[in-house]
Design an enzyme around this catalytic site. Structure first.
Site, PDB file in Angstrom:
ATOM      1  N   TRP A   1       0.802  -1.223   0.000  1.00 58.60           N
ATOM      2  CA  TRP A   1       0.000   0.000   0.000  1.00 58.60           C
ATOM      3  C   TRP A   1       0.830   1.265   0.000  1.00 58.60           C
ATOM      4  O   TRP A   1       0.334   2.336  -0.400  1.00 58.60           O
ATOM      5  CB  TRP A   1      -0.973  -0.024   1.188  1.00 58.60           C
ATOM      6  CG  TRP A   1      -2.012  -1.078   0.988  1.00 58.60           C
ATOM      7  CD1 TRP A   1      -2.085  -2.295   1.594  1.00 58.60           C
ATOM      8  CD2 TRP A   1      -3.092  -1.032   0.056  1.00 58.60           C
ATOM      9  NE1 TRP A   1      -3.140  -3.015   1.109  1.00 58.60           N
ATOM     10  CE2 TRP A   1      -3.787  -2.257   0.160  1.00 58.60           C
ATOM     11  CE3 TRP A   1      -3.547  -0.081  -0.860  1.00 58.60           C
ATOM     12  CZ2 TRP A   1      -4.907  -2.554  -0.609  1.00 58.60           C
ATOM     13  CZ3 TRP A   1      -4.663  -0.379  -1.629  1.00 58.60           C
ATOM     14  CH2 TRP A   1      -5.330  -1.601  -1.493  1.00 58.60           C
ATOM     15  N   GLU A   2       2.083   1.183   0.409  1.00 54.46           N
ATOM     16  CA  GLU A   2       2.945   2.360   0.326  1.00 54.46           C
ATOM     17  C   GLU A   2       3.422   2.571  -1.110  1.00 54.46           C
ATOM     18  O   GLU A   2       3.575   3.689  -1.567  1.00 54.46           O
ATOM     19  CB  GLU A   2       4.148   2.220   1.268  1.00 54.46           C
ATOM     20  CG  GLU A   2       3.792   2.299   2.741  1.00 54.46           C
ATOM     21  CD  GLU A   2       3.284   3.667   3.161  1.00 54.46           C
ATOM     22  OE1 GLU A   2       3.568   4.661   2.461  1.00 54.46           O
ATOM     23  OE2 GLU A   2       2.594   3.735   4.196  1.00 54.46           O
ATOM     24  N   GLY A   3       3.648   1.466  -1.814  1.00 56.66           N
ATOM     25  CA  GLY A   3       4.153   1.573  -3.181  1.00 56.66           C
ATOM     26  C   GLY A   3       5.657   1.794  -3.195  1.00 56.66           C
ATOM     27  O   GLY A   3       6.236   2.328  -2.245  1.00 56.66           O
TER      28      GLY A   3
END
Length: 269
Positions: A121-123
């Site tokens: 989700w942070e990428g």
């Protein structure tokens, strides 16, 4: 008149002999609470001396999550105050760090499922650049503390391997502050601790400390119910609802509610 003079002398003496510490940053903000999400009340210049009335844990700055409450009634990151020690130098504000009854025997590192969730989700960002709300980040959500992320020990551009190593360096700071806000009556398995660490990493220690989620867990509410009801509330960035955060909260709830027999808090099995 004599009593007044003695009282005044005592007050002046206490002020005169109070321990003060120099500011090390060029311009350091003093905030209304122990974290970067709180409003700025005033600023201190490099070399200016401040006296510390108490200390509290909050947003981590370059690995240091201690914030010093000054005699001006605001909080400054301990990282920018030369106290001479790497830790607390006075009492904790409010007599505690937010309810934390942790003995320090909780799991310091979260499980692989948690690390992968954060990374997803942070990428991946190989070189420093602003995130969706303009904060400079690199790797998997590392928030830069210095210009061009100079504090990062890995060479840019990062590979996914070095980015994962940087993430592994960062995550224990957030697990630590999370554990500091929970009392020892709260019981969490490894998936639950990992999910809450992901949330803490995303919203910051200061926000976690004052959250209803932490208050409810410490009160003894059912953890699965608390996570299902409270995590979805954390879906905004910059005042706007972000679909990515909506989806991330759903993933954290799913991990939180995934059964596991491995205890992670308050003791690590």
């Amino acid at each position: 008149m004599k009593l007044f003079s003695l009282a005044l002398f005592a007050a002046l003496s206490a002020t005169s002999f109070a321990k003060t510490y120099p500011i090390t940053g060029d311009t350091v903000n003093c905030r209304s609470g122990p974290g970067t999400s709180y409003g700025v009340k005033k600023s201190y210049k490099k070399g200016q001396s401040v006296s510390i009335s108490c200390q509290a844990s909050g947003t981590s700055v370059s690995g240091n999550n201690i914030w010093d409450k000054t005699s001006d009634g605001c909080y400054v990151a301990d990282y920018y105050v030369k106290t001479g020690v790497n830790g607390y130098v006075t009492t904790k504000c409010g007599g505690s760090s937010g309810g934390g009854g942790s003995s320090g025997s909780y799991c310091k590192k979260i499980n692989t499922a948690g690390v992968n969730l954060v990374a997803q989700w942070e990428g991946f960002v190989p070189s420093p650049k602003p995130d969706p709300i303009g904060l400079p980040t690199v790797g998997y959500g590392h928030l830069c503390q210095k210009k061009n992320c100079a504090e990062v020990k890995y060479k840019f551009p990062l590979s996914q391997t070095t980015a994962k190593q940087l993430l592994s360096d960062d995550l224990p700071k957030y697990t630590k502050c999370l554990a500091g806000y929970l009392n020892s009556k709260v019981k969490l398995n490894d998936n639950q601790l990992a999910a809450l660490t992901s949330w803490t990493f995303n919203v910051g220690c200061g926000n976690v400390k004052t959250s209803t989620l932490i208050k409810r867990l410490n009160k003894g509410d059912n953890p699965n119910t608390v996570a299902s009801q409270e995590l979805p509330n954390w879906r905004k960035a910059g005042g706007k609802v972000m679909q990515g955060l909506v989806n991330r909260r759903k993933a954290e709830i799913k991990l939180f509610k995934t059964a596991s027999s491995k205890q992670a808090y308050p003791k690590c099995q």
